[in-house]
Design an enzyme around this catalytic site. Structure first.
Site, PDB file in Angstrom:
ATOM      1  N   LEU A  36      52.068  63.408   8.257  1.00 56.58           N
ATOM      2  CA  LEU A  36      51.346  62.310   7.671  1.00 56.58           C
ATOM      3  C   LEU A  36      52.293  61.149   8.315  1.00 56.58           C
ATOM      4  CD1 LEU A  36      50.745  62.654   3.778  1.00 56.58           C
ATOM      5  CD2 LEU A  36      49.224  61.683   5.702  1.00 56.58           C
ATOM      6  N   ASP A  37      51.695  60.128   8.662  1.00 56.26           N
ATOM      7  CA  ASP A  37      52.492  58.593   9.051  1.00 56.26           C
ATOM      8  C   ASP A  37      53.469  58.402   7.851  1.00 56.26           C
ATOM      9  OD1 ASP A  37      51.171  58.617  11.305  1.00 56.26           O
ATOM     10  OD2 ASP A  37      49.663  57.080  10.606  1.00 56.26           O
ATOM     11  N   PRO A  38      54.698  57.897   8.302  1.00 56.77           N
ATOM     12  CA  PRO A  38      55.774  57.327   7.160  1.00 56.77           C
ATOM     13  C   PRO A  38      55.171  56.421   6.238  1.00 56.77           C
ATOM     14  CG  PRO A  38      56.646  57.673   9.530  1.00 56.77           C
ATOM     15  CD  PRO A  38      55.233  57.793   9.894  1.00 56.77           C
ATOM     16  N   MET A  39      54.081  55.521   6.602  1.00 61.34           N
ATOM     17  CA  MET A  39      53.609  54.702   5.951  1.00 61.34           C
ATOM     18  C   MET A  39      52.569  55.264   4.747  1.00 61.34           C
ATOM     19  SD  MET A  39      51.001  52.057   7.632  1.00 61.34           S
ATOM     20  CE  MET A  39      49.976  51.877   6.246  1.00 61.34           C
ATOM     21  N   ALA A  40      52.226  56.551   5.085  1.00 60.21           N
ATOM     22  CA  ALA A  40      51.111  57.142   4.392  1.00 60.21           C
ATOM     23  C   ALA A  40      51.598  57.917   3.009  1.00 60.21           C
ATOM     24  CB  ALA A  40      50.346  58.022   5.304  1.00 60.21           C
TER      25      ALA A  40
END
Length: 284
Positions: A36-40
């Site tokens: 998962l992307d860090p911002m997700a």
């Protein structure tokens, strides 16, 4: 501990960060089935102990996301982390409910999607984001994806934001989808928030936070390998066939080709695979 724990990933943590923290807490081998992307935020299944051997059965799961799209700006990374590349007027019609619903529905079904340049897909042995960081151009081939359901959740005209929920196949990039929806609305946009609420059958209802994992440690509730394969048929082997099975010897088994839960003396032994009427151990 052998099985799966569902973590509710917080923002700003990478999937690797979560794996590292979990290893420290549990003292076990830990893996995951997709980043998962860090911002997700949201559902991140973690494979624990022998559960790491289940990865191949979990890679093709479909997913459900809650997505926030901000209109009027296009960024380098297609999310809020990147530098702004373009700004464009957002017509008021973009915030009319029927207009947005119609735009979203055009993305239903199978289609080809071009992944974002800032992604981990490899081309000629290098990840796309490595090309992007060096300012190099590279051909990005579209990939087939499928969107099973997409529905509008909320419109905030003051913030120029649209929130929607999407149920999609593996490999679907929400950042690319956001950009494509913005284009469909005759403007530009980027993904400003992302929450994964389901991966296959794993949902947020099953998820725990890192803080809860720290508090519970070895007493944490987890999904066992037996439970993970509960929908697969069970087969029983006799005691004299147990040791050969555990040693990797293929056993004659007149059953259809498939994956099976294997038992001996009513005890769960592991997972086996039948091919051409031969049973071989897989996860034990």
């Amino acid at each position: 501990m052998d099985g799966i724990i569902i973590i509710n990933k917080p923002e700003k943590y990478t999937s690797h960060d979560i794996v590292y923290q979990t290893k420290k807490i549990l003292g076990e081998k830990v893996g995951h089935t997709g980043t998962l992307d860090p911002m997700a935020t949201g559902v991140l299944p973690l494979l624990i102990g022998k559960g790491t051997q289940c990865a191949k059965y979990l890679m093709n799961h479909d997913k459900i996301y809650e997505v926030q799209l901000t209109l009027g700006k296009r960024t380098e990374t297609a999310d809020r982390e990147g530098a702004i590349l373009e700004e464009k007027e957002v017509p008021s019609i973009c915030f009319e409910q029927e207009t947005v619903k119609q735009a979203l529905e055009t993305f239903l079904g199978k289609q080809e999607q071009i992944p974002p340049i800032y992604s981990a897909i490899k081309v000629k042995g290098k990840k796309l984001y490595e090309y992007a960081r060096k300012g190099q151009t590279v051909e990005i081939k579209p990939r087939e994806i499928e969107i099973y359901e997409i529905k509008l959740l909320k419109i905030n005209q003051n913030l120029k934001q649209i929130e929607f929920q999407v149920h999609c196949s593996k490999g679907t990039y929400m950042r690319s989808l956001c950009e494509d929806i913005a284009i469909k609305l005759n403007t530009v946009g980027y993904m400003s928030a992302l929450n994964r609420i389901q991966v296959g059958e794993f949902s947020l209802k099953q998820a725990i936070t890192l803080e809860e994992l720290q508090e519970q440690e070895k007493n944490v509730s987890y999904l066992t390998i037996e439970k993970l394969f509960q929908k697969k048929r069970a087969i029983t082997i006799t005691e004299n066939r147990l040791i050969p099975f555990l040693n990797g010897v293929k056993l004659t088994m007149k059953e259809p080709d498939d994956v099976y839960r294997v038992y001996c003396n009513q005890q769960f032994i592991g997972i086996g695979v039948v091919q051409q009427e031969l049973l071989k151990r897989d996860i034990v």
